[in-house]
Write a protein that holds these residues in place. Structure first.
Motif, PDB file in Angstrom:
ATOM      1  N   ILE A  38      12.435   9.460   4.741  1.00  6.18           N
ATOM      2  CA  ILE A  38      11.994   9.245   6.128  1.00  6.18           C
ATOM      3  C   ILE A  38      10.922  10.290   6.378  1.00  6.18           C
ATOM      4  CG2 ILE A  38      12.628   9.151   8.556  1.00  6.18           C
ATOM      5  CD1 ILE A  38      15.470   8.526   7.754  1.00  6.18           C
ATOM      6  N   ASP A  39       9.679   9.872   6.320  1.00  8.00           N
ATOM      7  CA  ASP A  39       8.547  10.806   6.437  1.00  8.00           C
ATOM      8  C   ASP A  39       8.192  11.014   7.914  1.00  8.00           C
ATOM      9  OD1 ASP A  39       6.034  12.073   4.925  1.00  8.00           O
ATOM     10  OD2 ASP A  39       5.337  11.019   6.708  1.00  8.00           O
ATOM     11  N   GLY A  40       7.860  12.252   8.259  1.00 13.88           N
ATOM     12  CA  GLY A  40       7.648  12.615   9.656  1.00 13.88           C
ATOM     13  C   GLY A  40       6.282  12.348  10.213  1.00 13.88           C
ATOM     14  N   HIS A  41       5.291  12.081   9.339  1.00 11.31           N
ATOM     15  CA  HIS A  41       3.937  12.003   9.906  1.00 11.31           C
ATOM     16  C   HIS A  41       2.979  11.316   8.940  1.00 11.31           C
ATOM     17  CE1 HIS A  41       1.102  13.522  13.007  1.00 11.31           C
ATOM     18  NE2 HIS A  41       0.219  13.439  12.024  1.00 11.31           N
ATOM     19  N   ASN A  42       2.443  10.170   9.358  1.00 13.98           N
ATOM     20  CA  ASN A  42       1.443   9.442   8.572  1.00 13.98           C
ATOM     21  C   ASN A  42       0.411   8.880   9.534  1.00 13.98           C
ATOM     22  OD1 ASN A  42       0.204   6.949   7.303  1.00 13.98           O
ATOM     23  ND2 ASN A  42       1.394   7.663   5.556  1.00 13.98           N
ATOM     24  N   ASP A  43      -0.860   9.076   9.205  1.00 11.77           N
ATOM     25  CA  ASP A  43      -1.961   8.718  10.100  1.00 11.77           C
ATOM     26  C   ASP A  43      -2.644   7.402   9.748  1.00 11.77           C
ATOM     27  OD1 ASP A  43      -2.531  10.767  12.249  1.00 11.77           O
ATOM     28  OD2 ASP A  43      -2.340  12.096  10.528  1.00 11.77           O
ATOM     29  N   LEU A  44      -1.946   6.488   9.090  1.00  6.98           N
ATOM     30  CA  LEU A  44      -2.556   5.195   8.790  1.00  6.98           C
ATOM     31  C   LEU A  44      -3.097   4.496  10.039  1.00  6.98           C
ATOM     32  CD1 LEU A  44      -3.231   2.977   6.706  1.00  6.98           C
ATOM     33  CD2 LEU A  44      -0.939   2.038   7.127  1.00  6.98           C
ATOM     34  N   PRO A  45      -2.413   4.514  11.196  1.00 12.42           N
ATOM     35  CA  PRO A  45      -2.993   3.861  12.377  1.00 12.42           C
ATOM     36  C   PRO A  45      -4.365   4.422  12.750  1.00 12.42           C
ATOM     37  CG  PRO A  45      -0.668   4.266  12.727  1.00 12.42           C
ATOM     38  CD  PRO A  45      -1.037   4.986  11.453  1.00 12.42           C
ATOM     39  N   TRP A  46      -4.557   5.722  12.562  1.00 14.45           N
ATOM     40  CA  TRP A  46      -5.854   6.327  12.861  1.00 14.45           C
ATOM     41  C   TRP A  46      -6.917   5.842  11.883  1.00 14.45           C
ATOM     42  CZ3 TRP A  46      -8.286   8.304  16.710  1.00 14.45           C
ATOM     43  CH2 TRP A  46      -9.447   9.046  16.517  1.00 14.45           C
ATOM     44  N   GLN A  47      -6.528   5.612  10.636  1.00 12.01           N
ATOM     45  CA  GLN A  47      -7.480   5.081   9.671  1.00 12.01           C
ATOM     46  C   GLN A  47      -7.980   3.703  10.104  1.00 12.01           C
ATOM     47  OE1 GLN A  47      -8.791   6.658   7.005  1.00 12.01           O
ATOM     48  NE2 GLN A  47      -7.645   8.485   7.603  1.00 12.01           N
ATOM     49  N   TYR A  48      -7.098   2.899  10.659  1.00  9.84           N
ATOM     50  CA  TYR A  48      -7.535   1.595  11.179  1.00  9.84           C
ATOM     51  C   TYR A  48      -8.531   1.780  12.323  1.00  9.84           C
ATOM     52  CZ  TYR A  48      -4.472  -1.528   8.538  1.00  9.84           C
ATOM     53  OH  TYR A  48      -3.894  -2.257   7.541  1.00  9.84           O
ATOM     54  N   ARG A  49      -8.298   2.765  13.161  1.00 14.61           N
ATOM     55  CA  ARG A  49      -9.213   3.017  14.283  1.00 14.61           C
ATOM     56  C   ARG A  49     -10.575   3.497  13.786  1.00 14.61           C
ATOM     57  NH1 ARG A  49      -9.100   4.699  19.879  1.00 14.61           N
ATOM     58  NH2 ARG A  49     -10.797   6.174  20.294  1.00 14.61           N
ATOM     59  N   GLU A  50     -10.563   4.481  12.891  1.00 15.86           N
ATOM     60  CA  GLU A  50     -11.811   5.096  12.446  1.00 15.86           C
ATOM     61  C   GLU A  50     -12.635   4.178  11.543  1.00 15.86           C
ATOM     62  OE1 GLU A  50     -13.037   8.807  13.070  1.00 15.86           O
ATOM     63  OE2 GLU A  50     -12.277   7.518  14.662  1.00 15.86           O
ATOM     64  N   ARG A  51     -11.978   3.459  10.662  1.00 12.37           N
ATOM     65  CA  ARG A  51     -12.694   2.644   9.678  1.00 12.37           C
ATOM     66  C   ARG A  51     -13.018   1.245  10.194  1.00 12.37           C
ATOM     67  NH1 ARG A  51     -11.218   4.385   3.751  1.00 12.37           N
ATOM     68  NH2 ARG A  51      -9.957   6.251   4.041  1.00 12.37           N
ATOM     69  N   PHE A  52     -12.130   0.694  11.034  1.00 15.63           N
ATOM     70  CA  PHE A  52     -12.263  -0.727  11.357  1.00 15.63           C
ATOM     71  C   PHE A  52     -12.099  -1.043  12.843  1.00 15.63           C
ATOM     72  CE2 PHE A  52     -10.346  -0.363   7.063  1.00 15.63           C
ATOM     73  CZ  PHE A  52     -11.446  -0.803   6.333  1.00 15.63           C
ATOM     74  N   GLY A  53     -12.204  -0.020  13.702  1.00 15.26           N
ATOM     75  CA  GLY A  53     -12.114  -0.274  15.127  1.00 15.26           C
ATOM     76  C   GLY A  53     -10.804  -0.920  15.541  1.00 15.26           C
ATOM     77  N   ASN A  54      -9.724  -0.530  14.885  1.00 15.71           N
ATOM     78  CA  ASN A  54      -8.372  -1.035  15.143  1.00 15.71           C
ATOM     79  C   ASN A  54      -8.178  -2.501  14.761  1.00 15.71           C
ATOM     80  OD1 ASN A  54      -7.217   1.377  16.036  1.00 15.71           O
ATOM     81  ND2 ASN A  54      -7.884   1.044  18.140  1.00 15.71           N
ATOM     82  N   ARG A  55      -9.093  -3.066  13.972  1.00 20.09           N
ATOM     83  CA  ARG A  55      -8.915  -4.424  13.452  1.00 20.09           C
ATOM     84  C   ARG A  55      -8.107  -4.353  12.159  1.00 20.09           C
ATOM     85  NH1 ARG A  55     -13.575  -6.309  11.662  1.00 20.09           N
ATOM     86  NH2 ARG A  55     -14.559  -4.258  11.744  1.00 20.09           N
ATOM     87  N   LEU A  56      -7.099  -5.175  12.039  1.00 19.35           N
ATOM     88  CA  LEU A  56      -6.237  -5.145  10.865  1.00 19.35           C
ATOM     89  C   LEU A  56      -6.783  -5.962   9.707  1.00 19.35           C
ATOM     90  CD1 LEU A  56      -2.626  -5.434  12.332  1.00 19.35           C
ATOM     91  CD2 LEU A  56      -4.119  -3.429  12.155  1.00 19.35           C
ATOM     92  N   ALA A  57      -7.527  -7.025  10.004  1.00 23.53           N
ATOM     93  CA  ALA A  57      -7.953  -7.966   8.965  1.00 23.53           C
ATOM     94  C   ALA A  57      -8.728  -7.322   7.820  1.00 23.53           C
ATOM     95  CB  ALA A  57      -8.766  -9.103   9.586  1.00 23.53           C
ATOM     96  N   PRO A  58      -9.620  -6.348   8.074  1.00 21.01           N
ATOM     97  CA  PRO A  58     -10.415  -5.814   6.957  1.00 21.01           C
ATOM     98  C   PRO A  58      -9.625  -4.977   5.952  1.00 21.01           C
ATOM     99  CG  PRO A  58     -11.493  -5.408   9.073  1.00 21.01           C
ATOM    100  CD  PRO A  58     -10.097  -5.838   9.375  1.00 21.01           C
ATOM    101  N   LEU A  59      -8.395  -4.591   6.285  1.00 22.71           N
ATOM    102  CA  LEU A  59      -7.621  -3.721   5.407  1.00 22.71           C
ATOM    103  C   LEU A  59      -6.227  -4.307   5.210  1.00 22.71           C
ATOM    104  CD1 LEU A  59      -7.379  -1.069   3.813  1.00 22.71           C
ATOM    105  CD2 LEU A  59      -6.634   0.034   5.928  1.00 22.71           C
ATOM    106  N   ASP A  60      -6.010  -4.922   4.072  1.00 22.88           N
ATOM    107  CA  ASP A  60      -4.732  -5.552   3.762  1.00 22.88           C
ATOM    108  C   ASP A  60      -3.870  -4.573   2.981  1.00 22.88           C
ATOM    109  OD1 ASP A  60      -2.602  -7.147   3.201  1.00 22.88           O
ATOM    110  OD2 ASP A  60      -3.684  -8.535   1.879  1.00 22.88           O
ATOM    111  N   VAL A  61      -2.940  -3.926   3.675  1.00 24.59           N
ATOM    112  CA  VAL A  61      -2.123  -2.907   3.019  1.00 24.59           C
ATOM    113  C   VAL A  61      -0.977  -3.515   2.213  1.00 24.59           C
ATOM    114  CG1 VAL A  61      -2.708  -1.021   4.587  1.00 24.59           C
ATOM    115  CG2 VAL A  61      -0.778  -2.533   5.131  1.00 24.59           C
ATOM    116  N   ALA A  62      -0.911  -4.838   2.144  1.00 26.74           N
ATOM    117  CA  ALA A  62       0.031  -5.456   1.210  1.00 26.74           C
ATOM    118  C   ALA A  62      -0.431  -5.283  -0.230  1.00 26.74           C
ATOM    119  CB  ALA A  62       0.192  -6.942   1.530  1.00 26.74           C
ATOM    120  N   LYS A  63      -1.704  -4.914  -0.400  1.00 25.95           N
ATOM    121  CA  LYS A  63      -2.275  -4.654  -1.717  1.00 25.95           C
ATOM    122  C   LYS A  63      -2.566  -3.171  -1.855  1.00 25.95           C
ATOM    123  CE  LYS A  63      -4.682  -9.096  -1.423  1.00 25.95           C
ATOM    124  NZ  LYS A  63      -6.022  -9.753  -1.384  1.00 25.95           N
ATOM    125  N   ARG A  64      -2.623  -2.680  -3.068  1.00 26.93           N
ATOM    126  CA  ARG A  64      -3.002  -1.284  -3.301  1.00 26.93           C
ATOM    127  C   ARG A  64      -4.425  -1.054  -2.795  1.00 26.93           C
ATOM    128  NH1 ARG A  64       0.321   1.776  -6.840  1.00 26.93           N
ATOM    129  NH2 ARG A  64      -1.378   3.290  -6.906  1.00 26.93           N
TER     130      ARG A  64
END
Length: 421
Positions: A38-64
């Motif tokens: 149980i990890d206490g801190h991961n900033d993946l949501p911020w990566q979506y904001r910074e890289r893709f303007g909070n759009r999920l489609a450009p980054l499919d995390v089901a793949k490596r």
């Protein structure tokens, strides 16, 4: 073949629940991946904001997604490889982004929306978790429990009503400050204004306990840590901090605070930020920052010259390597001072630009437990550190909230009183 084996093992673990320390029976995919993190801190949501303007489609995390530039530390395959059973996703917005006017909390709500949409997009892998019981249920279903933690009390805009609303929206911890101090609490990386918490800051902490929201003391001053421990009636956490006696960084936890954790029941979730782990790296970071400042003073209008000279300096002063073994040194120290029951992990993945050798992404947690086993830690010890300790803290926080919710709601003080103490 490995993914099929993991899927079979997750299914076989589906019905097995355990105690508040052991969470569930370990998923026996491999000896290196049998502790539920149980990890206490991961900033993946911020990566979506910074890289893709909070759009999920450009980054499919089901793949490596380890071939991006800059690298991404997190995706679903690697979370599975790392044995991550639950994740506190940071819903973070830098304090510099806040204008100070009403409505700024919407930025945090937008990040919370990213987490919710991720859970909706990957329902076979992620499950929204609001309670310790939700984490257990997600684990039993072979899913990664997804919790949300607010990084920085500036999100509440000096309003207890906003705090309560963010809890209702799903926030289950709040880091009292981020990089700057607030009208009611001092930050570890800013000049102190209050010598800890103000009376309103104490009210915020008490209200968090009443709600069942974990009080996160990463990013605050030592005085704020002590004031918070004097105020709380539930366990605190440090979602991504390490031991200051091992690496003298203000973001780490001093021994004076570690010694108080057994009575409080709190948990230090050891982070993997290189400058917080290695004293040599901390010293190098400070020297490089000083060199940058000097070059800017000498060549204020020549960025190319500054860049060339900084590169020359870096060649003459190689950056010290930071290793997994040094992270384990922090765990050893916290165990010695506070006890095994007060250790967790909070990698800060995707919130850091540099990584520890051997802990490069979310797939690498098993390597840390291999190191701990080599140092004499038992399976039960590793299971507690991986997630059992923070699950226990969350459960205790929920019990405290049930008791406190019989009391009347706290009210905001007059604005002129904020920060006046």
């Amino acid at each position: 073949m490995r993914s099929k084996l993991l899927n079979l093992c997750v299914m076989s673990a589906a019905a097995m629940l355990a105690s508040s320390v052991a969470l569930v029976q370990p998923i026996e995919a491999a000896d290196t991946n049998k502790y539920m993190v149980i990890d206490g801190h991961n900033d993946l949501p911020w990566q979506y904001r910074e890289r893709f303007g909070n759009r999920l489609a450009p980054l499919d995390v089901a793949k490596r997604q380890d071939d991006l530039d800059p690298p991404l530390h997190t995706d679903l395959p690697r979370l599975r490889e790392g044995g991550v059973g639950a994740q506190f996703w940071s819903v973070y917005v830098p304090i510099e982004a806040y204008g100070g006017a009403p409505g700024d909390a919407s930025l945090v709500l937008t990040q919370m929306d990213v987490v919710r949409r991720l859970v909706e997009k990957y329902p076979d892998d992620l499950a929204l978790a609001m309670t310790a019981a939700d984490i257990r249920s997600a684990s039993a279903e072979g899913k990664i429990g997804s919790l949300m933690g607010i990084e920085g009390g500036h999100a509440i805009e000096n309003s207890l009503g906003t705090l309560r609303s963010l809890y209702a929206a799903g926030a289950r911890y709040m880091t009292l400050t981020h990089s700057k101090g607030l009208a009611w609490a001092d930050s570890a990386t800013d000049a102190p204004r209050h010598d800890g918490l103000t009376s309103f800051g104490e009210t915020v902490v008490r209200e968090m306990n009443r709600l069942g929201m974990l009080v996160d003391l990463s990013h605050v001053t030592e005085a704020t840590m002590h004031d918070s421990l004097d105020t709380v009636t539930a366990p605190v956490i440090f979602s991504h901090s390490s031991a200051r006696a091992v690496a003298d960084h203000p973001r780490n936890v001093p021994d004076s605070v570690l010694k108080r954790l057994p009575k409080n029941g709190g948990v230090v979730m050891v982070t993997f930020v290189p400058g917080y782990i290695s004293q040599d790296r901390r010293d190098w970071d400070l020297a490089r920052t000083g060199e940058q400042a000097g070059l800017k003073a000498m060549y204020p209008h020549d960025e190319e010259k500054r860049s060339q000279l900084l590169t020359t300096w870096e060649s003459a002063h190689p950056m010290p390597e930071v290793t997994l073994a040094q992270v384990a040194d922090h765990i050893d120290h916290i165990r010695k001072v506070a006890g095994l029951e007060h250790i967790g992990v909070g990698g800060d993945f995707d919130g850091i630009s540099a990584v520890v050798k051997g802990l490069e992404d979310v797939s690498t947690y098993p390597a840390l437990f291999e190191e701990l086993k080599a140092r004499g830690y038992s399976d039960a010890d590793c299971d507690a550190i991986a997630g059992g300790n923070v699950l226990r803290a969350l459960e205790e926080s929920e019990k405290v909230a049930q008791r406190l919710q019989r009391k009347a709601l706290a009210q905001d003080p007059p604005k002129k009183m904020l920060g006046a103490e």
